[in-house]
Write an enzyme that holds these catalytic residues in place. Structure first.
Site, mmCIF file in Angstrom:
data_model
loop_
_atom_site.group_PDB
_atom_site.id
_atom_site.type_symbol
_atom_site.label_atom_id
_atom_site.label_comp_id
_atom_site.label_asym_id
_atom_site.label_seq_id
_atom_site.Cartn_x
_atom_site.Cartn_y
_atom_site.Cartn_z
ATOM 1 N N CYS A 1 74.361 10.772 -7.043
ATOM 2 C CA CYS A 1 75.048 11.366 -5.895
ATOM 3 C C CYS A 1 76.028 10.358 -5.291
ATOM 4 O O CYS A 1 75.648 9.210 -5.019
ATOM 5 C CB CYS A 1 74.000 11.768 -4.860
ATOM 6 S SG CYS A 1 74.685 12.371 -3.312
ATOM 7 N N GLN B 1 68.700 36.433 -13.037
ATOM 8 C CA GLN B 1 67.785 35.291 -13.116
ATOM 9 C C GLN B 1 68.352 34.246 -14.071
ATOM 10 O O GLN B 1 67.788 33.174 -14.224
ATOM 11 C CB GLN B 1 66.423 35.757 -13.634
ATOM 12 C CG GLN B 1 65.762 36.792 -12.756
ATOM 13 C CD GLN B 1 64.583 37.447 -13.460
ATOM 14 O OE1 GLN B 1 63.474 36.936 -13.449
ATOM 15 N NE2 GLN B 1 64.824 38.581 -14.091
ATOM 16 N N HIS C 1 68.454 32.109 -9.717
ATOM 17 C CA HIS C 1 67.792 30.879 -10.164
ATOM 18 C C HIS C 1 68.778 29.730 -10.369
ATOM 19 O O HIS C 1 68.441 28.739 -11.006
ATOM 20 C CB HIS C 1 67.004 31.145 -11.459
ATOM 21 C CG HIS C 1 65.815 32.050 -11.261
ATOM 22 N ND1 HIS C 1 65.091 32.599 -12.292
ATOM 23 C CD2 HIS C 1 65.216 32.492 -10.120
ATOM 24 C CE1 HIS C 1 64.100 33.347 -11.806
ATOM 25 N NE2 HIS C 1 64.170 33.312 -10.495
ATOM 26 N N ASN D 1 65.252 47.550 -22.210
ATOM 27 C CA ASN D 1 64.500 46.452 -22.825
ATOM 28 C C ASN D 1 63.925 46.967 -24.144
ATOM 29 O O ASN D 1 63.461 48.103 -24.198
ATOM 30 C CB ASN D 1 63.352 46.033 -21.872
ATOM 31 C CG ASN D 1 62.813 44.650 -22.189
ATOM 32 O OD1 ASN D 1 62.478 44.349 -23.318
ATOM 33 N ND2 ASN D 1 62.726 43.817 -21.169
ATOM 34 N N CYS E 1 72.420 16.957 -5.613
ATOM 35 C CA CYS E 1 71.628 15.757 -5.386
ATOM 36 C C CYS E 1 70.151 16.115 -5.276
ATOM 37 O O CYS E 1 69.781 17.118 -4.663
ATOM 38 C CB CYS E 1 72.099 15.069 -4.116
ATOM 39 S SG CYS E 1 71.136 13.583 -3.794
ATOM 40 N N CYS F 1 74.700 9.623 -1.433
ATOM 41 C CA CYS F 1 73.507 8.828 -1.088
ATOM 42 C C CYS F 1 72.977 7.975 -2.240
ATOM 43 O O CYS F 1 72.044 7.209 -2.052
ATOM 44 C CB CYS F 1 72.406 9.746 -0.540
ATOM 45 S SG CYS F 1 71.534 10.665 -1.826
#
Ligand code: OAD
Length: 268
Positions: free
Chosen positions: A169, A98, A132, A235, A140, A172
């Site tokens: 970008c 993640q 993630h 953990n 973009c 565009c």
């Protein structure tokens, strides 16, 4: 308990390692939900949502640029390195992370000189799925195209002083944005399908340094469990996954991962 886990690792065919911010804590990168973590100091709805970016892209870029510089000043820790060596020894290992800091990738390169390893760095890197995204990359905000030739590990410093100075970008002209998943956004579907497929096929899922409250990532160990595999949590604190875990190791990943993933059988 460590010996039992090491035996399970040696016997397993197919291992997934789900990692979260805790794995990078000992590299000096703050976690999100602990006391003093990022979400205690910053407002996620302002900095990590598409709406926040639409409202104030300069503020969002300023925060990500600060985090990029912090990540680039940090190095992988012994936990990342143990995972990297493990990826270079066994082809049936996949890291589902993640984390957006790119440290698992950097660790694979970092252990290079210890070689030779049975597997090369590119094989190991291909088995690190960044669920993630990665804050060192941009894309973009409109057409999704990634800027050509941007070296993902060493992005140039950005000028975030004004809206006009933000990166745009080339295709565009719209604003670029960090290539990370924000709250309210779906994960990359292909990546997620692959993650669930390897989690379901795995004999063992190691869950390291995640509070296991953000879905769909938190559901991956359950996929291993549901198909008959074991779950091992690493953990310092209990999490919602603790009761589903076969083993719960309480401690820090930089100390524990080298112990549980370290080499035993010279042929593996
Ligand atoms: P959290 O900040 O929610 O949880 C960090 C976990 O790491 C906690 O359970 C800590 O107990 C544990 N921890 C702390 N130090 C550790 C250490 N040295 N060794 C092992 N574990 C340690 O971070 P995540 O679970 O990664 O999403 O958060 C999940 C997602 O929520 C993140 O990817 C991010 C965030 O909002 C996005 O940005 C989309």
């Amino acid at each position: 308990m460590i010996e039992e886990i090491r035996s399970a690792i040696a016997a397993a065919r197919g291992i997934v390692i789900l990692t979260g911010a805790g794995v990078s804590a000992e590299s000096g990168i703050p976690t999100f939900r602990e006391a003093g973590g990022l979400w205690a100091r910053y407002r996620p709805e302002e900095l990590a949502t598409p709406q926040g970016f639409a409202r104030d892209p300069r503020k969002v870029w300023e925060w990500y640029e600060m985090r990029r510089r912090a990540v680039l000043a940090c190095a992988p820790n012994p936990g990342h390195e143990a995972v990297a060596r493990f990826l270079r020894r066994r082809e049936d290992v996949t890291v589902l992370t993640q984390n957006v800091d790119g440290l698992h990738h950097r660790a694979v390169t970092g252990v290079d000189e210890e070689g030779p390893f049975p597997l090369d760095g590119s094989s190991a890197r291909a088995r690190i799925l960044e669920l993630h995204g990665n804050l060192l990359r941009s894309r973009c905000s409109e057409c999704e195209v990634a800027p050509a030739g941007e070296p993902p590990d060493h992005p140039a410093a950005l000028n975030v002083d004004s809206l006009e100075s933000l990166p745009r970008c080339e295709a565009c002209g719209a604003l670029l944005r960090p290539d990370v998943v924000w709250f309210g956004e779906p994960l990359n579907e292909e990546l997620l399908d692959r993650a669930f497929a390897v989690a379901r096929a795995a004999d063992l899922c190691l869950v390291v340094g995640t509070s296991a409250v953000v879905h769909p990532a938190a559901g991956l160990p359950l996929a291993t469990r549901e198909t008959g595999g074991s779950v091992c949590e690493v953990n310092p604190e209990p999490t919602p996954l603790t009761s589903f875990s076969t083993w719960s190791l309480r401690g820090r990943s930089a100390a524990l991962l080298p112990q549980i993933l370290g080499k035993t059988d010279p042929s593996r």
